[in-house]
Design an enzyme around this catalytic site. Structure first.
Site, PDB file in Angstrom:
ATOM      1  N   ASN A   7       0.871  -1.168   0.000  1.00 42.59           N
ATOM      2  CA  ASN A   7       0.000   0.000   0.000  1.00 42.59           C
ATOM      3  C   ASN A   7       0.911   1.222   0.000  1.00 42.59           C
ATOM      4  O   ASN A   7       1.484   1.581   1.029  1.00 42.59           O
ATOM      5  CB  ASN A   7      -0.901  -0.020   1.239  1.00 42.59           C
ATOM      6  CG  ASN A   7      -1.846   1.161   1.270  1.00 42.59           C
ATOM      7  OD1 ASN A   7      -1.791   2.042   0.405  1.00 42.59           O
ATOM      8  ND2 ASN A   7      -2.703   1.191   2.267  1.00 42.59           N
ATOM      9  N   ARG A  89      -2.354  -2.068  -3.635  1.00 47.11           N
ATOM     10  CA  ARG A  89      -3.617  -1.359  -3.411  1.00 47.11           C
ATOM     11  C   ARG A  89      -3.609  -0.082  -4.261  1.00 47.11           C
ATOM     12  O   ARG A  89      -2.662   0.706  -4.192  1.00 47.11           O
ATOM     13  CB  ARG A  89      -3.751  -0.975  -1.940  1.00 47.11           C
ATOM     14  CG  ARG A  89      -4.974  -0.140  -1.694  1.00 47.11           C
ATOM     15  CD  ARG A  89      -4.872   0.633  -0.406  1.00 47.11           C
ATOM     16  NE  ARG A  89      -6.065   1.455  -0.231  1.00 47.11           N
ATOM     17  CZ  ARG A  89      -6.066   2.631   0.356  1.00 47.11           C
ATOM     18  NH1 ARG A  89      -4.953   3.139   0.830  1.00 47.11           N
ATOM     19  NH2 ARG A  89      -7.172   3.314   0.478  1.00 47.11           N
ATOM     20  N   HIS A 178     -12.963   2.261  -0.087  1.00 40.98           N
ATOM     21  CA  HIS A 178     -12.999   1.194   0.934  1.00 40.98           C
ATOM     22  C   HIS A 178     -13.588  -0.097   0.362  1.00 40.98           C
ATOM     23  O   HIS A 178     -14.018  -0.967   1.120  1.00 40.98           O
ATOM     24  CB  HIS A 178     -13.859   1.573   2.165  1.00 40.98           C
ATOM     25  CG  HIS A 178     -13.240   2.581   3.073  1.00 40.98           C
ATOM     26  ND1 HIS A 178     -13.994   3.432   3.833  1.00 40.98           N
ATOM     27  CD2 HIS A 178     -11.960   2.861   3.373  1.00 40.98           C
ATOM     28  CE1 HIS A 178     -13.200   4.212   4.549  1.00 40.98           C
ATOM     29  NE2 HIS A 178     -11.945   3.883   4.276  1.00 40.98           N
ATOM     30  N   ARG A 236     -12.197  14.467   8.203  1.00 39.76           N
ATOM     31  CA  ARG A 236     -12.925  14.878   6.993  1.00 39.76           C
ATOM     32  C   ARG A 236     -14.376  15.198   7.330  1.00 39.76           C
ATOM     33  O   ARG A 236     -14.970  14.539   8.180  1.00 39.76           O
ATOM     34  CB  ARG A 236     -12.908  13.757   5.951  1.00 39.76           C
ATOM     35  CG  ARG A 236     -11.546  13.509   5.371  1.00 39.76           C
ATOM     36  CD  ARG A 236     -11.569  12.321   4.422  1.00 39.76           C
ATOM     37  NE  ARG A 236     -10.503  11.404   4.756  1.00 39.76           N
ATOM     38  CZ  ARG A 236     -10.447  10.137   4.361  1.00 39.76           C
ATOM     39  NH1 ARG A 236     -11.411   9.631   3.616  1.00 39.76           N
ATOM     40  NH2 ARG A 236      -9.440   9.374   4.705  1.00 39.76           N
ATOM     41  N   ARG A 280     -10.751   7.474  20.929  1.00 38.01           N
ATOM     42  CA  ARG A 280     -10.382   7.231  22.333  1.00 38.01           C
ATOM     43  C   ARG A 280     -10.219   8.545  23.082  1.00 38.01           C
ATOM     44  O   ARG A 280     -10.716   8.716  24.197  1.00 38.01           O
ATOM     45  CB  ARG A 280      -9.087   6.409  22.408  1.00 38.01           C
ATOM     46  CG  ARG A 280      -9.298   4.981  22.018  1.00 38.01           C
ATOM     47  CD  ARG A 280      -8.008   4.265  21.728  1.00 38.01           C
ATOM     48  NE  ARG A 280      -7.474   4.667  20.433  1.00 38.01           N
ATOM     49  CZ  ARG A 280      -6.697   3.911  19.676  1.00 38.01           C
ATOM     50  NH1 ARG A 280      -6.339   2.719  20.084  1.00 38.01           N
ATOM     51  NH2 ARG A 280      -6.255   4.342  18.518  1.00 38.01           N
ATOM     52  N   GLU A 380      -8.094  -5.874   4.640  1.00 35.63           N
ATOM     53  CA  GLU A 380      -7.926  -5.481   3.234  1.00 35.63           C
ATOM     54  C   GLU A 380      -6.709  -6.148   2.609  1.00 35.63           C
ATOM     55  O   GLU A 380      -6.728  -6.531   1.438  1.00 35.63           O
ATOM     56  CB  GLU A 380      -7.784  -3.954   3.140  1.00 35.63           C
ATOM     57  CG  GLU A 380      -9.074  -3.240   3.474  1.00 35.63           C
ATOM     58  CD  GLU A 380      -8.896  -1.744   3.715  1.00 35.63           C
ATOM     59  OE1 GLU A 380      -8.704  -1.366   4.881  1.00 35.63           O
ATOM     60  OE2 GLU A 380      -8.951  -0.978   2.749  1.00 35.63           O
TER      61      GLU A 380
HETATM   62  P1  ADP Z   1      -7.784   4.005   9.343  1.00 38.99           P
HETATM   63  O1  ADP Z   1      -8.951   4.568   8.598  1.00 38.99           O
HETATM   64  O2  ADP Z   1      -6.631   4.941   9.490  1.00 38.99           O
HETATM   65  O3  ADP Z   1      -7.394   2.597   8.936  1.00 38.99           O
HETATM   66  P2  ADP Z   1      -8.726   2.725  11.767  1.00 38.99           P
HETATM   67  O4  ADP Z   1      -9.665   1.787  11.085  1.00 38.99           O
HETATM   68  O5  ADP Z   1      -7.518   2.161  12.400  1.00 38.99           O
HETATM   69  O6  ADP Z   1      -8.318   3.926  10.822  1.00 38.99           O
HETATM   70  O7  ADP Z   1      -9.582   3.500  12.880  1.00 38.99           O
HETATM   71  C1  ADP Z   1      -9.026   4.473  13.698  1.00 38.99           C
HETATM   72  C2  ADP Z   1     -10.071   4.896  14.719  1.00 38.99           C
HETATM   73  O8  ADP Z   1     -10.436   3.742  15.479  1.00 38.99           O
HETATM   74  C3  ADP Z   1      -9.615   5.934  15.695  1.00 38.99           C
HETATM   75  O9  ADP Z   1     -10.653   6.871  15.944  1.00 38.99           O
HETATM   76  C4  ADP Z   1      -9.357   5.142  16.959  1.00 38.99           C
HETATM   77  O10 ADP Z   1      -9.582   5.899  18.118  1.00 38.99           O
HETATM   78  C5  ADP Z   1     -10.374   4.048  16.857  1.00 38.99           C
HETATM   79  N1  ADP Z   1      -9.923   2.874  17.621  1.00 38.99           N
HETATM   80  C6  ADP Z   1      -9.006   1.972  17.244  1.00 38.99           C
HETATM   81  N2  ADP Z   1      -8.805   1.056  18.222  1.00 38.99           N
HETATM   82  C7  ADP Z   1      -9.631   1.398  19.223  1.00 38.99           C
HETATM   83  C8  ADP Z   1      -9.914   0.854  20.517  1.00 38.99           C
HETATM   84  N3  ADP Z   1      -9.302  -0.238  20.953  1.00 38.99           N
HETATM   85  N4  ADP Z   1     -10.831   1.493  21.281  1.00 38.99           N
HETATM   86  C9  ADP Z   1     -11.457   2.595  20.834  1.00 38.99           C
HETATM   87  N5  ADP Z   1     -11.237   3.160  19.623  1.00 38.99           N
HETATM   88  C10 ADP Z   1     -10.352   2.576  18.839  1.00 38.99           C
END
Ligand code: ADP
Length: 395
Positions: A7, A89, A178, A236, A280, A380
């Protein structure tokens, strides 16, 4: 067969080496700050390496990845010949590709012809393809497009109500993104529950999108011509009144690039809360009484539910609802609140199961629920590896 999944961004290169005999991940990591210093991480053999390393360009990054895979504590192969194929990707395949393809000169030209539609992504993908060719000469490569899964959308779903010539001349339409994640979740669910006809996948992460699938074909999705469209994301804005764009530009004296930057990088959960784009952090802040953090979260829950509601119309009902990606997989509160909006339709969670399903696959709806609800961790990279495997096996 061992497949290297790539990627490639303009200054980053994420990789996974997957052994297709059991679909296990032999090694994974990322090169960051390519062209601006350089650092690398690589996890393999239960060893995690993190190092600063000069990475002037993507070609050097590939050479470094090869080194790490073939030597030292992260060694998982004896020689580069063990990499049988490479899967890339690719964010934007426009309307040229409805499925993954083997890369040849014409595919490279196709990806290049779509640079106007994805100026940040497609040039970087091409750089990655050229660098991979140099590092792994003669190894077959596949392109897996983020929007290909959505190519089944009917014109009434993908057309924008703008003068038709913008569609004809500039390819302005909804493409959706996605797709590889949505397809992974759909295929995974379908393998276990082939009876579902109307499925909705909610990919809620930093970037978020929802996809409505009818008999295996996408009929609607929330991202548009670009991944900016849809509902509130980490940074976004998603859909807003289009007149707001020129209004703010005029008020603040912004160039189109500056406005684009605001909508892509300074809006969403971050923009509303002023705290963070990360779920978080927002929950912590909201728990401490930060009202804007709570507002940002409320907006997200509401907008997800509103999207699901409108896509139920597109599907003519909903048999199954899937939550995936960082927020979808890991935050029971999101699923509780979103499903609460759907309660009037008989969507009922088993709250114990919902609380238990953190980062793992589970059915979380109650037996009496009229809609089955699932958490499915997305993958993915595995989907890209599978596509590459199938294409290369047919050679
Ligand atoms: P990306 O689109 O960059 O792949 P992710 O799918 O990793 O992003 O999602 C990131 C989001 O998921 C962030 O808002 C993060 O806070 C939330 N997140 C990831 N792991 C946890 C967790 N264990 N508890 C709460 N929120 C989480």
């Amino acid at each position: 067969m061992k497949i290297l999944v790539i990627n490639c961004g303009s200054s980053s290169l994420k990789f996974q080496l997957i052994d297709m005999t059991d679909e296990s991940v032999l090694a994974k990591g990322a090169c960051e700050r390519i062209g601006a210093g350089g650092s690398i991480t690589c996890s393999a053999n239960e060893h995690k390496l993190e190092a600063e390393y000069p990475l002037p360009d993507h070609t050097v990054a590939f050479e470094k990845i090869k080194d790490l895979l073939m030597s030292g504590p992260t060694k998982v192969i004896d020689s580069a010949d063990e990499v049988d194929a490479i899967g890339h990707r690719i964010v934007q395949g426009g309307d040229l590709y409805s499925k993954s393809v083997l890369i040849d000169e014409s595919v490279k030209e196709g990806i290049a012809s779509l640079i106007d539609l994805a100026p940040l992504h497609n040039p970087a993908h091409l750089q990655g393809i050229v660098a991979a060719e140099a590092a792994f000469p003669g190894v077959p490569m596949a392109a897996v497009f983020d929007n290909a899964f959505h190519s089944t959308m009917p014109p009434k779903a993908y057309m924008y109500p703008l003068p038709y010539r913008y569609y004809e001349e500039f390819k302005v339409r909804k493409y959706g993104f996605h797709g590889t994640s949505h397809r992974y979740c759909y295929v995974h669910l379908h393998g276990q529950y082939p009876q579902y006809r109307k499925v909705m996948i909610c990919h809620i992460g930093n970037g978020s999108s929802i996809c409505a699938i009818h008999n295996g074909e996408v009929v609607e999705t929330s991202m548009g011509m670009t991944p900016l469209d849809g509902f509130i994301m980490g940074t976004r804005c998603g859909s807003i009144d289009p007149a707001v764009v020129t209004y703010i530009q005029e008020k603040d004296g912004l160039t189109p690039e500056e406005m684009n930057d605001i909508m892509n990088k300074k809006s969403g959960l971050l923009g509303v809360s002023g705290v963070s784009s990360d779920m978080r952090d927002l929950r912590q802040a909201a728990n401490r009484g930060n009202e804007r953090a709570q507002l940002a979260l409320d907006l997200m829950y509401y907008q997800i539910a509103m999207r699901i509601g409108s896509y139920i119309i597109a599907l003519g009902g909903m048999d199954a609802l899937v939550f995936t990606a960082g927020i979808g997989e890991n935050t029971p509160i999101t699923r509780t609140i979103v499903c609460d909006y759907l309660k009037f339709m008989g969507c009922i969670l088993d709250e114990d199961k919902n609380q238990e399903a953190i980062g793992k696959e589970m059915k979380i709806s109650a037996p009496e629920s009229k809609i089955d609800v699932f958490v499915i961790p997305t993958n993915e990279e595995l989907m890209i590896a599978r596509d590459t495997y199938h294409l290369v096996s047919a050679l």
